[in-house]
Design a protein around this motif. Structure first.
Motif, PDB file in Angstrom:
ATOM      1  N   VAL A 178      64.331  72.983  41.137  1.00  0.00           N
ATOM      2  CA  VAL A 178      64.719  72.431  39.835  1.00  0.00           C
ATOM      3  C   VAL A 178      66.105  72.941  39.496  1.00  0.00           C
ATOM      4  CG1 VAL A 178      64.183  72.365  37.370  1.00  0.00           C
ATOM      5  CG2 VAL A 178      62.329  72.300  39.049  1.00  0.00           C
ATOM      6  N   ARG A 197      55.741  69.590  35.276  1.00  0.00           N
ATOM      7  CA  ARG A 197      54.701  70.527  35.688  1.00  0.00           C
ATOM      8  C   ARG A 197      54.942  71.936  35.152  1.00  0.00           C
ATOM      9  NH1 ARG A 197      54.214  69.371  42.193  1.00  0.00           N
ATOM     10  NH2 ARG A 197      53.864  67.124  42.096  1.00  0.00           N
ATOM     11  N   TYR A 198      56.178  72.211  34.719  1.00  0.00           N
ATOM     12  CA  TYR A 198      56.565  73.575  34.448  1.00  0.00           C
ATOM     13  C   TYR A 198      56.611  73.913  32.965  1.00  0.00           C
ATOM     14  CZ  TYR A 198      58.276  73.571  39.272  1.00  0.00           C
ATOM     15  OH  TYR A 198      58.389  73.485  40.627  1.00  0.00           O
ATOM     16  N   TRP A 228      53.858  73.112  29.695  1.00  0.00           N
ATOM     17  CA  TRP A 228      54.263  71.893  30.386  1.00  0.00           C
ATOM     18  C   TRP A 228      54.031  70.642  29.541  1.00  0.00           C
ATOM     19  CZ3 TRP A 228      50.944  67.886  31.400  1.00  0.00           C
ATOM     20  CH2 TRP A 228      49.590  68.156  31.242  1.00  0.00           C
ATOM     21  N   ASN A 268      59.466  65.061  28.300  1.00  0.00           N
ATOM     22  CA  ASN A 268      59.247  64.958  29.744  1.00  0.00           C
ATOM     23  C   ASN A 268      59.719  63.624  30.311  1.00  0.00           C
ATOM     24  OD1 ASN A 268      58.234  67.539  29.846  1.00  0.00           O
ATOM     25  ND2 ASN A 268      56.084  66.923  29.863  1.00  0.00           N
ATOM     26  N   ALA A 295      59.726  77.178  34.875  1.00  0.00           N
ATOM     27  CA  ALA A 295      58.561  77.872  35.433  1.00  0.00           C
ATOM     28  C   ALA A 295      58.454  79.270  34.848  1.00  0.00           C
ATOM     29  CB  ALA A 295      58.613  77.913  36.957  1.00  0.00           C
ATOM     30  N   GLY A 318      64.933  66.833  39.323  1.00  0.00           N
ATOM     31  CA  GLY A 318      63.670  67.022  40.036  1.00  0.00           C
ATOM     32  C   GLY A 318      62.506  66.366  39.333  1.00  0.00           C
ATOM     33  N   ARG A 319      61.622  65.779  40.110  1.00  0.00           N
ATOM     34  CA  ARG A 319      60.500  65.050  39.536  1.00  0.00           C
ATOM     35  C   ARG A 319      59.369  65.958  39.094  1.00  0.00           C
ATOM     36  NH1 ARG A 319      59.303  60.769  44.175  1.00  0.00           N
ATOM     37  NH2 ARG A 319      59.762  62.600  45.429  1.00  0.00           N
ATOM     38  N   THR A 320      59.495  67.271  39.365  1.00  0.00           N
ATOM     39  CA  THR A 320      58.412  68.182  39.014  1.00  0.00           C
ATOM     40  C   THR A 320      58.607  68.854  37.673  1.00  0.00           C
ATOM     41  OG1 THR A 320      59.521  69.956  40.211  1.00  0.00           O
ATOM     42  CG2 THR A 320      57.888  68.664  41.426  1.00  0.00           C
ATOM     43  N   ASN A 370      63.251  64.551  31.071  1.00  0.00           N
ATOM     44  CA  ASN A 370      63.464  65.816  31.802  1.00  0.00           C
ATOM     45  C   ASN A 370      64.373  66.769  31.015  1.00  0.00           C
ATOM     46  OD1 ASN A 370      61.891  64.827  33.835  1.00  0.00           O
ATOM     47  ND2 ASN A 370      63.369  65.173  35.470  1.00  0.00           N
TER      48      ASN A 370
END
Length: 120
Positions: free
Chosen positions: A2, A31-32, A53, A74, A99, A26-28, A77
């Motif tokens: 990220v 999640r964080y 998250w 989200n 994270a 980043g596509r994640t 982002n």
């Protein structure tokens, strides 16, 4: 991986407001847990705020509680830090973090920082 990029810092007078933004690649991202930290000259970096998250739960340092609000979108982002009633002691480089763990407030990802200066 990220990548985080902060924006929105600057110079503001005592009692003023600023909103910091942190864009994440980043596509994640969703999640964080995300957070904000700050480091004043000559001091260690300290925790400011954390958001889970989903955005459903937030945590704040006592020094900013009631004045700062962390939020996230989200779909964009992006995580935000709305800072109201700023004081000279809020002067610091503000870092976006990704994270972020609960309790110990450690982070896996860091932005480059944005300067916030509050004049008295």
């Amino acid at each position: 991986q990220v990548r985080l990029v902060e924006s929105g810092g600057g110079l503001v007078q005592y009692g003023g407001s600023l909103r910091l933004s942190c864009g994440a690649s980043g596509r994640t991202f969703a999640r964080y847990s995300m957070g904000w930290f700050r480091q004043a000259p000559g001091k260690e970096r300290e925790f400011v705020a954390r958001i889970t998250w989903s955005g459903s739960t937030t945590y704040y340092a006592d020094s900013v509680k009631g004045r700062f609000t962390i939020s996230r979108d989200n779909t964009k982002n992006t995580v935000y830090l709305q800072m109201n009633n700023l004081k000279p002691e809020d002067t610091a480089v503000y870092y976006c973090a990704g994270a972020v763990t609960g309790g110990t407030y450690e982070a896996a990802y860091w932005g480059q920082g944005t300067q916030v200066t509050v004049s008295s």
